[in-house]
Design a protein around this motif. Structure first.
Motif, PDB file in Angstrom:
ATOM      1  N   ARG A 188       0.837  -1.214   0.000  1.00 19.30           N
ATOM      2  CA  ARG A 188       0.000   0.000   0.000  1.00 19.30           C
ATOM      3  C   ARG A 188       0.868   1.259   0.000  1.00 19.30           C
ATOM      4  NH1 ARG A 188      -3.131  -3.321   3.410  1.00 19.30           N
ATOM      5  NH2 ARG A 188      -2.528  -2.231   5.312  1.00 19.30           N
ATOM      6  N   TYR A 189       1.945   1.251   0.798  1.00 18.07           N
ATOM      7  CA  TYR A 189       2.860   2.394   0.794  1.00 18.07           C
ATOM      8  C   TYR A 189       3.545   2.536  -0.570  1.00 18.07           C
ATOM      9  CZ  TYR A 189       2.626   3.618   5.769  1.00 18.07           C
ATOM     10  OH  TYR A 189       2.220   4.063   6.997  1.00 18.07           O
ATOM     11  N   ALA A 190       3.969   1.405  -1.144  1.00 14.55           N
ATOM     12  CA  ALA A 190       4.626   1.447  -2.456  1.00 14.55           C
ATOM     13  C   ALA A 190       3.678   2.010  -3.508  1.00 14.55           C
ATOM     14  CB  ALA A 190       5.102   0.043  -2.846  1.00 14.55           C
ATOM     15  N   ALA A 193      13.266   9.662 -10.720  1.00 14.05           N
ATOM     16  CA  ALA A 193      14.028  10.202  -9.587  1.00 14.05           C
ATOM     17  C   ALA A 193      13.830   9.335  -8.339  1.00 14.05           C
ATOM     18  CB  ALA A 193      13.606  11.645  -9.299  1.00 14.05           C
ATOM     19  N   VAL A 194      12.596   8.974  -8.038  1.00 13.06           N
ATOM     20  CA  VAL A 194      12.324   8.142  -6.865  1.00 13.06           C
ATOM     21  C   VAL A 194      12.931   6.753  -7.069  1.00 13.06           C
ATOM     22  CG1 VAL A 194      10.507   7.054  -5.468  1.00 13.06           C
ATOM     23  CG2 VAL A 194      10.260   9.446  -6.196  1.00 13.06           C
ATOM     24  N   GLY A 195      12.826   6.226  -8.286  1.00 12.31           N
ATOM     25  CA  GLY A 195      13.426   4.925  -8.591  1.00 12.31           C
ATOM     26  C   GLY A 195      14.937   4.935  -8.369  1.00 12.31           C
ATOM     27  N   ARG A 196      15.602   6.007  -8.817  1.00 15.73           N
ATOM     28  CA  ARG A 196      17.056   6.139  -8.596  1.00 15.73           C
ATOM     29  C   ARG A 196      17.365   6.218  -7.106  1.00 15.73           C
ATOM     30  NH1 ARG A 196      16.819   9.497 -12.967  1.00 15.73           N
ATOM     31  NH2 ARG A 196      16.658  11.330 -11.648  1.00 15.73           N
ATOM     32  N   ASP A 197      16.578   7.015  -6.378  1.00 13.73           N
ATOM     33  CA  ASP A 197      16.789   7.144  -4.935  1.00 13.73           C
ATOM     34  C   ASP A 197      16.624   5.789  -4.247  1.00 13.73           C
ATOM     35  OD1 ASP A 197      17.144   9.865  -5.310  1.00 13.73           O
ATOM     36  OD2 ASP A 197      15.129  10.408  -4.599  1.00 13.73           O
ATOM     37  N   PHE A 198      15.587   5.051  -4.621  1.00  8.93           N
ATOM     38  CA  PHE A 198      15.347   3.741  -4.008  1.00  8.93           C
ATOM     39  C   PHE A 198      16.468   2.761  -4.351  1.00  8.93           C
ATOM     40  CE2 PHE A 198      10.441   3.908  -3.327  1.00  8.93           C
ATOM     41  CZ  PHE A 198      10.627   4.759  -2.258  1.00  8.93           C
ATOM     42  N   LEU A 199      16.974   2.825  -5.577  1.00  5.65           N
ATOM     43  CA  LEU A 199      18.086   1.960  -5.970  1.00  5.65           C
ATOM     44  C   LEU A 199      19.322   2.289  -5.122  1.00  5.65           C
ATOM     45  CD1 LEU A 199      19.118  -0.225  -7.922  1.00  5.65           C
ATOM     46  CD2 LEU A 199      19.778   1.624  -9.474  1.00  5.65           C
ATOM     47  N   THR A 200      19.583   3.572  -4.927  1.00  6.02           N
ATOM     48  CA  THR A 200      20.707   4.007  -4.093  1.00  6.02           C
ATOM     49  C   THR A 200      20.518   3.525  -2.654  1.00  6.02           C
ATOM     50  OG1 THR A 200      21.064   5.961  -5.481  1.00  6.02           O
ATOM     51  CG2 THR A 200      21.976   6.031  -3.246  1.00  6.02           C
ATOM     52  N   LEU A 201      19.312   3.706  -2.123  1.00  6.74           N
ATOM     53  CA  LEU A 201      19.036   3.271  -0.750  1.00  6.74           C
ATOM     54  C   LEU A 201      19.162   1.762  -0.596  1.00  6.74           C
ATOM     55  CD1 LEU A 201      16.026   5.602   0.090  1.00  6.74           C
ATOM     56  CD2 LEU A 201      18.224   5.554   1.275  1.00  6.74           C
ATOM     57  N   LYS A 202      18.709   1.023  -1.587  1.00  4.37           N
ATOM     58  CA  LYS A 202      18.827  -0.437  -1.535  1.00  4.37           C
ATOM     59  C   LYS A 202      20.305  -0.836  -1.446  1.00  4.37           C
ATOM     60  CE  LYS A 202      17.498  -4.599  -4.060  1.00  4.37           C
ATOM     61  NZ  LYS A 202      16.829  -5.123  -5.244  1.00  4.37           N
ATOM     62  N   ILE A 205      10.517  -0.810  -1.467  1.00  5.27           N
ATOM     63  CA  ILE A 205      11.370  -0.635  -2.652  1.00  5.27           C
ATOM     64  C   ILE A 205      11.087  -1.752  -3.655  1.00  5.27           C
ATOM     65  CG2 ILE A 205      13.758  -0.717  -3.495  1.00  5.27           C
ATOM     66  CD1 ILE A 205      14.567   0.737  -0.873  1.00  5.27           C
ATOM     67  N   ARG A 206      11.007  -2.997  -3.186  1.00  9.30           N
ATOM     68  CA  ARG A 206      10.718  -4.129  -4.071  1.00  9.30           C
ATOM     69  C   ARG A 206       9.371  -3.938  -4.774  1.00  9.30           C
ATOM     70  NH1 ARG A 206       9.678  -8.236  -0.494  1.00  9.30           N
ATOM     71  NH2 ARG A 206       7.537  -7.545  -0.674  1.00  9.30           N
ATOM     72  N   ASP A 207       8.330  -3.577  -4.011  1.00  6.40           N
ATOM     73  CA  ASP A 207       7.002  -3.412  -4.596  1.00  6.40           C
ATOM     74  C   ASP A 207       6.938  -2.203  -5.523  1.00  6.40           C
ATOM     75  OD1 ASP A 207       6.223  -5.687  -3.276  1.00  6.40           O
ATOM     76  OD2 ASP A 207       5.008  -4.665  -1.757  1.00  6.40           O
ATOM     77  N   ASP A 220      15.510  13.124  -4.189  1.00  4.07           N
ATOM     78  CA  ASP A 220      14.373  13.912  -4.642  1.00  4.07           C
ATOM     79  C   ASP A 220      13.512  14.314  -3.444  1.00  4.07           C
ATOM     80  OD1 ASP A 220      12.710  14.632  -7.193  1.00  4.07           O
ATOM     81  OD2 ASP A 220      11.265  13.703  -5.826  1.00  4.07           O
ATOM     82  N   ALA A 221      12.829  15.452  -3.556  1.00  8.32           N
ATOM     83  CA  ALA A 221      11.985  15.946  -2.462  1.00  8.32           C
ATOM     84  C   ALA A 221      10.881  14.952  -2.116  1.00  8.32           C
ATOM     85  CB  ALA A 221      11.388  17.299  -2.839  1.00  8.32           C
ATOM     86  N   LEU A 222      10.303  14.286  -3.109  1.00  9.48           N
ATOM     87  CA  LEU A 222       9.239  13.314  -2.850  1.00  9.48           C
ATOM     88  C   LEU A 222       9.775  12.127  -2.048  1.00  9.48           C
ATOM     89  CD1 LEU A 222       6.380  12.207  -3.113  1.00  9.48           C
ATOM     90  CD2 LEU A 222       6.993  11.341  -5.380  1.00  9.48           C
ATOM     91  N   THR A 223      10.948  11.640  -2.412  1.00  9.92           N
ATOM     92  CA  THR A 223      11.568  10.535  -1.675  1.00  9.92           C
ATOM     93  C   THR A 223      11.797  10.933  -0.223  1.00  9.92           C
ATOM     94  OG1 THR A 223      12.724   9.861  -3.696  1.00  9.92           O
ATOM     95  CG2 THR A 223      13.502   8.912  -1.630  1.00  9.92           C
ATOM     96  N   THR A 224      12.296  12.141  -0.013  1.00  8.18           N
ATOM     97  CA  THR A 224      12.573  12.627   1.336  1.00  8.18           C
ATOM     98  C   THR A 224      11.289  12.720   2.148  1.00  8.18           C
ATOM     99  OG1 THR A 224      14.509  13.839   0.550  1.00  8.18           O
ATOM    100  CG2 THR A 224      13.587  14.517   2.677  1.00  8.18           C
ATOM    101  N   ARG A 225      10.246  13.353   1.576  1.00 12.43           N
ATOM    102  CA  ARG A 225       8.973  13.468   2.295  1.00 12.43           C
ATOM    103  C   ARG A 225       8.409  12.089   2.619  1.00 12.43           C
ATOM    104  NH1 ARG A 225       7.734  17.074  -1.739  1.00 12.43           N
ATOM    105  NH2 ARG A 225       6.073  15.746  -2.510  1.00 12.43           N
ATOM    106  N   PHE A 226       8.514  11.166   1.679  1.00 12.55           N
ATOM    107  CA  PHE A 226       7.976   9.823   1.868  1.00 12.55           C
ATOM    108  C   PHE A 226       8.706   9.093   3.001  1.00 12.55           C
ATOM    109  CE2 PHE A 226       8.025   5.247   0.814  1.00 12.55           C
ATOM    110  CZ  PHE A 226       6.671   4.997   1.018  1.00 12.55           C
ATOM    111  N   LEU A 227      10.021   9.130   2.992  1.00  6.93           N
ATOM    112  CA  LEU A 227      10.771   8.426   4.033  1.00  6.93           C
ATOM    113  C   LEU A 227      10.580   9.062   5.409  1.00  6.93           C
ATOM    114  CD1 LEU A 227      11.969   6.917   1.597  1.00  6.93           C
ATOM    115  CD2 LEU A 227      14.010   6.704   2.954  1.00  6.93           C
ATOM    116  N   LEU A 228      10.437  10.366   5.450  1.00  9.56           N
ATOM    117  CA  LEU A 228      10.166  11.021   6.735  1.00  9.56           C
ATOM    118  C   LEU A 228       8.771  10.645   7.244  1.00  9.56           C
ATOM    119  CD1 LEU A 228      11.852  14.500   6.182  1.00  9.56           C
ATOM    120  CD2 LEU A 228      12.704  12.539   7.515  1.00  9.56           C
TER     121      LEU A 228
END
Length: 186
Positions: free
Chosen positions: A13-15, A30-39, A99-101, A76-84
């Motif tokens: 649901r979060y994904a 941008a979010v995909g790149r951020d998630f790949l980096t975080l993974k 990230i997987r989903d 990205d700002a969206l990635t940051t807001r989402f993780l916070l």
């Protein structure tokens, strides 16, 4: 609306939520790149993995730690807001599943499908191209190949696509032959 099948519970649901927001704001890449980096960072850093998974950290400590990591990688700002938000909801431990989903949703959106390929030796460009062609023909979608060398294979390939496995390795063929020979001797 994205198809929710094959997504895992709360993480799914979060994904789906972050995917739909990223789609609306044209931030999928941008979010995909951020998630790949975080993974990658989660795999490399035991400290980051502990921050994400351990319930002993407060919301504030998780938020400070995650913000520092995201600032360092220029997220990205969206990635940051989402993780916070995940930190505030005490759901940061779901990040690997999210990230997987999220990646599953991106693949569907792009008409792609992920395939894990194990081979006895490193595949050359021509072999990769032929494998992609054959998988696209069989699956009806462009495969995103993640190739790895597995020295325990004698030859051939093991290809995993979702829950399906195509095993054309020499070892599995020999094991099958061995089992068939045992059955014939009884």
């Amino acid at each position: 609306m994205a198809d929710e099948a094959h997504l895992s519970g709360i993480a799914g649901r979060y994904a789906l939520a972050v995917f739909e927001l990223a789609l609306e704001t044209k931030a999928i890449d941008a979010v995909g790149r951020d998630f790949l980096t975080l993974k990658g960072l989660l795999a490399e850093s035991a400290d980051l993995a502990r921050l994400v998974r351990a319930p002993v950290f407060s919301r504030d400590d998780q938020a400070k730690g995650i913000r520092a990591v995201l600032d360092a990688v220029g997220a990205d700002a969206l990635t940051t807001r989402f993780l916070l938000l995940l930190c505030a909801k005490r759901r940061l431990f779901l990040l690997p599943a999210i990230i997987r989903d999220f990646n599953t949703l991106v693949e569907r959106e792009k008409g792609e499908i992920a395939a894990q390929v194990l081979s006895a030796h490193k595949l050359n460009d021509a072999q990769i191209a032929e494998l992609k062609r054959a998988l696209k023909e069989k699956l009806g979608r462009d495969p995103l190949l993640n190739t790895e060398v597995d020295p325990t294979l004698l030859g051939g390939l093991v290809v995993k696509v979702g829950s399906r496995m195509i095993d054309s390795s020499l070892r599995s063929k020999l094991n099958g032959l061995r089992l068939a020979m045992r059955g014939a001797s009884h």
